[in-house]
Scaffold this motif. Sequence first.
Motif, PDB file in Angstrom:
ATOM      1  N   UNK A   1       0.825  -1.204   0.000  1.00  0.00           N
ATOM      2  CA  UNK A   1       0.000   0.000   0.000  1.00  0.00           C
ATOM      3  C   UNK A   1       0.861   1.257   0.000  1.00  0.00           C
ATOM      4  N   UNK A   2       1.942   1.215   0.792  1.00  0.00           N
ATOM      5  CA  UNK A   2       2.847   2.364   0.849  1.00  0.00           C
ATOM      6  C   UNK A   2       3.528   2.581  -0.504  1.00  0.00           C
ATOM      7  N   UNK A   3       3.941   1.492  -1.133  1.00  0.00           N
ATOM      8  CA  UNK A   3       4.579   1.614  -2.451  1.00  0.00           C
ATOM      9  C   UNK A   3       3.598   2.155  -3.489  1.00  0.00           C
ATOM     10  N   UNK A   4       2.357   1.696  -3.420  1.00  0.00           N
ATOM     11  CA  UNK A   4       1.342   2.218  -4.338  1.00  0.00           C
ATOM     12  C   UNK A   4       1.127   3.707  -4.112  1.00  0.00           C
ATOM     13  N   UNK A   5       1.083   4.112  -2.824  1.00  0.00           N
ATOM     14  CA  UNK A   5       0.915   5.531  -2.514  1.00  0.00           C
ATOM     15  C   UNK A   5       2.107   6.343  -3.008  1.00  0.00           C
ATOM     16  N   UNK A   6       3.317   5.807  -2.816  1.00  0.00           N
ATOM     17  CA  UNK A   6       4.515   6.499  -3.277  1.00  0.00           C
ATOM     18  C   UNK A   6       4.543   6.600  -4.797  1.00  0.00           C
ATOM     19  N   UNK A   7       4.147   5.514  -5.475  1.00  0.00           N
ATOM     20  CA  UNK A   7       4.109   5.542  -6.937  1.00  0.00           C
ATOM     21  C   UNK A   7       3.104   6.583  -7.435  1.00  0.00           C
ATOM     22  N   UNK A   8       1.962   6.644  -6.771  1.00  0.00           N
ATOM     23  CA  UNK A   8       0.943   7.616  -7.175  1.00  0.00           C
ATOM     24  C   UNK A   8       1.452   9.033  -6.980  1.00  0.00           C
ATOM     25  N   UNK A   9       2.052   9.295  -5.817  1.00  0.00           N
ATOM     26  CA  UNK A   9       2.601  10.623  -5.571  1.00  0.00           C
ATOM     27  C   UNK A   9       3.730  10.944  -6.542  1.00  0.00           C
TER      28      UNK A   9
ATOM     29  N   UNK B   1       4.037   9.920  -9.598  1.00  0.00           N
ATOM     30  CA  UNK B   1       3.448  10.284 -10.886  1.00  0.00           C
ATOM     31  C   UNK B   1       2.882  11.707 -10.847  1.00  0.00           C
ATOM     32  N   UNK B   2       2.248  12.065  -9.749  1.00  0.00           N
ATOM     33  CA  UNK B   2       1.692  13.409  -9.632  1.00  0.00           C
ATOM     34  C   UNK B   2       2.804  14.456  -9.566  1.00  0.00           C
ATOM     35  N   UNK B   3       3.881  14.148  -8.823  1.00  0.00           N
ATOM     36  CA  UNK B   3       5.000  15.084  -8.735  1.00  0.00           C
ATOM     37  C   UNK B   3       5.675  15.247 -10.094  1.00  0.00           C
ATOM     38  N   UNK B   4       5.827  14.145 -10.812  1.00  0.00           N
ATOM     39  CA  UNK B   4       6.404  14.224 -12.151  1.00  0.00           C
ATOM     40  C   UNK B   4       5.525  15.070 -13.064  1.00  0.00           C
ATOM     41  N   UNK B   5       4.200  14.960 -12.924  1.00  0.00           N
ATOM     42  CA  UNK B   5       3.291  15.772 -13.729  1.00  0.00           C
ATOM     43  C   UNK B   5       3.458  17.250 -13.397  1.00  0.00           C
ATOM     44  N   UNK B   6       3.560  17.566 -12.096  1.00  0.00           N
ATOM     45  CA  UNK B   6       3.774  18.956 -11.686  1.00  0.00           C
ATOM     46  C   UNK B   6       5.113  19.465 -12.199  1.00  0.00           C
TER      47      UNK B   6
END
Length: 211
Positions: free
Chosen positions: A88-96, A98-103
């Motif tokens: 779950x933590x890895x999924x959360x980190x991956x999601x963040x 991706x969002x940080x890369x988008x920003x």
Amino acid sequence: MEDRRAEENYRQMELNPQAADGEMHSPDRVRMRAEQARRREEYYEQQRMNSEAERRKLELSNEQKAIFSANLNEVGMKLHNAVRRLEQELESMDKEQREIESVNECFKRHLQILSALKPQNWSTDGFQERVREALPKLDRAENDFNEAYHMGRRFRHTNTFFQKPGEEEENRLQWKDVRDQLVKGLAFHLPLFLLMLATWLVYLWVQHSGS
């Protein structure tokens, strides 16, 4: 003739039972039977002891199996929960991520657009028109910047968005301003404080001289 001999032998057996039994009740035979009985008793006792030992061994084995199984289940459950949380933590980190890369890509695009404006090269005649064209680009960049740092505060795996670039300098400037004000206030009140202190010391000296 033979019938007669058999009858005589039968009568002789009735008159002498020991002879009739032969050696069935002789001392050697009795001792042999006693020895056999003792050996049978020892054999059965050994069998009982062996059976008891096997029973205790089986009970100990079952108890050890139960303890090992309990420890195995406990450790296995801990590992299972840890793996689930880590996933779950890895999924959360991956999601963040991706969002940080988008920003980050968004900021790069704005930076590229703003860097290409070069207002120092604009001519005086077309300056106002160039400004009207550039202002929307600057506004979009600033709005995306502020929105990204506002939304980024919900991120759990980075603290980059908790303070905008440049706020550190602003905070230092603000503290410098407060410190300067304190110094100015002290410089203003210090002469008054020294005057009051001198007046009080003179008063004490006059009182002491009069007494």
